[in-house]
Design a protein around this motif. Sequence first.
Motif, PDB file in Angstrom:
ATOM      1  N   ASP A 116     -34.710 -52.169  65.924  1.00 61.62           N
ATOM      2  CA  ASP A 116     -36.141 -51.903  66.661  1.00 61.62           C
ATOM      3  C   ASP A 116     -36.227 -52.822  67.596  1.00 61.62           C
ATOM      4  O   ASP A 116     -36.649 -53.839  67.317  1.00 61.62           O
TER       5      ASP A 116
ATOM      6  N   GLN B 177     -36.433 -53.389  57.624  1.00 59.47           N
ATOM      7  CA  GLN B 177     -37.229 -53.811  58.298  1.00 59.47           C
ATOM      8  C   GLN B 177     -38.456 -54.632  57.995  1.00 59.47           C
ATOM      9  O   GLN B 177     -38.799 -55.793  57.640  1.00 59.47           O
TER      10      GLN B 177
ATOM     11  N   ARG C  24     -24.560 -53.319  58.627  1.00 60.59           N
ATOM     12  CA  ARG C  24     -25.456 -51.835  57.603  1.00 60.59           C
ATOM     13  C   ARG C  24     -24.623 -51.840  56.405  1.00 60.59           C
ATOM     14  O   ARG C  24     -25.254 -51.714  55.977  1.00 60.59           O
TER      15      ARG C  24
ATOM     16  N   ARG D 225     -34.184 -46.368  55.223  1.00 61.54           N
ATOM     17  CA  ARG D 225     -33.923 -47.204  56.183  1.00 61.54           C
ATOM     18  C   ARG D 225     -34.808 -48.224  56.904  1.00 61.54           C
ATOM     19  O   ARG D 225     -34.443 -49.239  56.879  1.00 61.54           O
ATOM     20  N   ARG D 226     -36.053 -47.555  56.715  1.00 58.90           N
ATOM     21  CA  ARG D 226     -36.095 -49.060  57.346  1.00 58.90           C
ATOM     22  C   ARG D 226     -36.709 -50.322  56.050  1.00 58.90           C
ATOM     23  O   ARG D 226     -37.622 -51.124  56.743  1.00 58.90           O
ATOM     24  N   TYR D 227     -36.483 -49.779  54.779  1.00 60.00           N
ATOM     25  CA  TYR D 227     -36.798 -51.134  54.094  1.00 60.00           C
ATOM     26  C   TYR D 227     -36.109 -52.529  54.567  1.00 60.00           C
ATOM     27  O   TYR D 227     -36.263 -53.222  54.007  1.00 60.00           O
TER      28      TYR D 227
ATOM     29  N   ARG E 142     -41.557 -52.606  66.430  1.00 59.18           N
ATOM     30  CA  ARG E 142     -41.761 -52.854  65.076  1.00 59.18           C
ATOM     31  C   ARG E 142     -42.699 -54.133  63.881  1.00 59.18           C
ATOM     32  O   ARG E 142     -43.397 -53.949  63.317  1.00 59.18           O
TER      33      ARG E 142
ATOM     34  N   GLU F  94     -45.370 -50.800  59.794  1.00 60.30           N
ATOM     35  CA  GLU F  94     -43.751 -51.490  59.502  1.00 60.30           C
ATOM     36  C   GLU F  94     -43.377 -53.411  59.881  1.00 60.30           C
ATOM     37  O   GLU F  94     -42.520 -53.566  59.834  1.00 60.30           O
TER      38      GLU F  94
ATOM     39  N   SER G  41     -38.101 -41.902  51.514  1.00 58.96           N
ATOM     40  CA  SER G  41     -36.951 -40.703  51.740  1.00 58.96           C
ATOM     41  C   SER G  41     -36.335 -41.530  52.790  1.00 58.96           C
ATOM     42  O   SER G  41     -36.030 -42.948  52.315  1.00 58.96           O
ATOM     43  N   PRO G  42     -35.014 -40.966  53.121  1.00 63.14           N
ATOM     44  CA  PRO G  42     -33.770 -41.129  53.996  1.00 63.14           C
ATOM     45  C   PRO G  42     -35.044 -42.185  54.776  1.00 63.14           C
ATOM     46  O   PRO G  42     -33.740 -43.361  55.087  1.00 63.14           O
ATOM     47  N   ASP G  43     -35.732 -42.161  55.761  1.00 61.88           N
ATOM     48  CA  ASP G  43     -36.411 -42.997  56.509  1.00 61.88           C
ATOM     49  C   ASP G  43     -37.232 -44.192  55.981  1.00 61.88           C
ATOM     50  O   ASP G  43     -36.855 -45.310  56.989  1.00 61.88           O
ATOM     51  N   GLN G  44     -38.088 -43.867  54.982  1.00 61.48           N
ATOM     52  CA  GLN G  44     -38.255 -45.348  54.412  1.00 61.48           C
ATOM     53  C   GLN G  44     -36.967 -45.678  54.065  1.00 61.48           C
ATOM     54  O   GLN G  44     -36.846 -47.405  53.655  1.00 61.48           O
TER      55      GLN G  44
END
Length: 466
Positions: A14, A138, A80, A134-136, A19, A462, A129-132
Motif C-alpha cells: 500500500d 504491515q 508473500r 493480511r494486514r499483519y 497506510r 495501520e 479475519s482474512p483482512d486482519q
Amino acid sequence: MIEQRGWYFTAPWDPVPIRRGDALGLRAGADYFADLLAPGLSNAASDARWITLLSWCLKWSHVAWRNAGGGDLSQRDGQRARYAWLRPLELLWVDRTLESGQTTGQLRGRRSIERWRKADRQLPNFAMSPDQFRRYRQVGTYGAYRVVLRTIPGLTMGDGWTPDATSLELANLVNDRLPHDVQLKQEHFENGTKWGHWSGGDEARYWVERGWQTSWAKVGGLLPTPDEAASKRLPEEERRLLEPVLFSAESTRRVTAEALASAKSASSHAGLCDALANSSVLSKKVEPASLAPLPAFSRFADAAMHAMRGLWSEINHDEAKQAPAVEKLARSAELRSRLDSVQGAGAAWLRAPGRSVFPHDHAITRLAEAMRDAVSPVDQLRALARHHHEHGGGRRWFREQAGKMVPLVADTGIAASDYRFRLRPLSRLAAQCGVAKMNDVLDAVARNDLDDVARHEPDDEEGDAL
C-alpha cells in the motif's frame, strides 16, 4: 566488472500515505531528519529484544520456506510465500509472552491472540479475519522491524529475509534459552513432512499443530521487554551480539545516542532537538547546515499538530454535533491560543537557519506563509484546515463545507502523534545495548512541550507511530 543491483520489497505494497497518517504533509521532512540522526531505524523499532526474537523467527521460517520449495525473493509472490511462514512465529511469540503472564511490551496482535487463547487456540489464523491476517504484514512485529533487518549489516543478507551471521547467532541464543521441549532443531524439519500440503494458506496451522508446539509446559527463556523494563540493559551475551551491529563505534546512531545522553539540560523533545543541532560531535558526522533547521521544524510541526488536535476536539464536542460552523469554532479561546502558537512558530520557521539546504521546504513553508497571512482566528482556522486538505496524507480528518467543519472519520478517542525523528527508539535501543544511560533522554522525549493535549483525534491504526 559491472555491479548488479536489485530491489527487494520487504515493505507493504500500500502507498505510504494511505497506510500511515500524515495530517499536515510534513512526514517527508520528519523522515529527512530521522535519516540524518538515526539511519537504519524506524519509529516502531523500540525493543532490541524483538530483533533477537525475530532473528529466531527468520531462521526457522527460512528452513520451512525452503523445504516448501521457496527460493525466489525477487518477486512479490515469492515474498508473500516467504512471509506466510514467518507470520505465525511472530504471533506465537505474543502467545508465549501472554502465557508467561506478561501483558505489556510490544505485543502486536495481542487482542486477536487473546481471543484465540480463550477459544483454546482452535480458531484459524489466530482469530484474525482474512483482512486482519493480511494486514499483519504491515502492522505486525516484522513490519515494525523490517527497516532494521533490511538495512543494518549482519542481520540479513540485505533482503530483509535471509538471516546473516549475527542474526543466526541471535537465533541460536534464543533457542538455547528455551526450555528443552520447545527448542527447535534441524531434524524436526527432516521428518518426511508433506510441505505442499501446508503451503498456500495452511502455514499457520502447520506451526501451531506440528512446527512449534503451543501447549507450553513451562515458559522460560527470552521474552519481549515489558514496559517497566524498557530502558534496562539486556543480558551481556545478547548485548555482545547486538551492540556491534546497532551501535558500531563510528556509526551515526551511536554518535547521536551519545549526543543525546550528554544533553543534560534538555528537558523536552524540543530541547533535545536544540542539543542535536548544536552538537559539535554530531556535526562531524552530519553536515551542521542539515540539522540547523531541526529545532524550528520540530516546534512548528508540534504547534500545528497541537492545533489540529484542538480543532478536532472542538468539532467532536460541539453541542451542534457533527458539523459546527467555522465562525463558532473560531470563538474558542483554547483553539485561538493554539492557532496563535502555530502562527508564532511559523514565523520562526520562516527565519530558521539552514532552510536553503532543507529539501522538503515546500509543505511546511506553505503552511507558515498561510498562517502568517491569516489576519483573524477564522482565517487562521481556515488556513490550517485548507493545508490539511491540500497537503495531508492518508485519511483526512475533516473538511470545510458551506461554512461548517465536517468530520470525515470516526472519533476514536486515540490521539494522533506528533512528528518525531526516531529519538525514542534510538534511545531505548541504546539503553538496552548499554551504549549510555538514557533515562533522562527518554523522560524528555516523552514530555510534551504543549500541555493539555486533547485525546480525541482520529486513529490511523495501520500506521507506524510518527
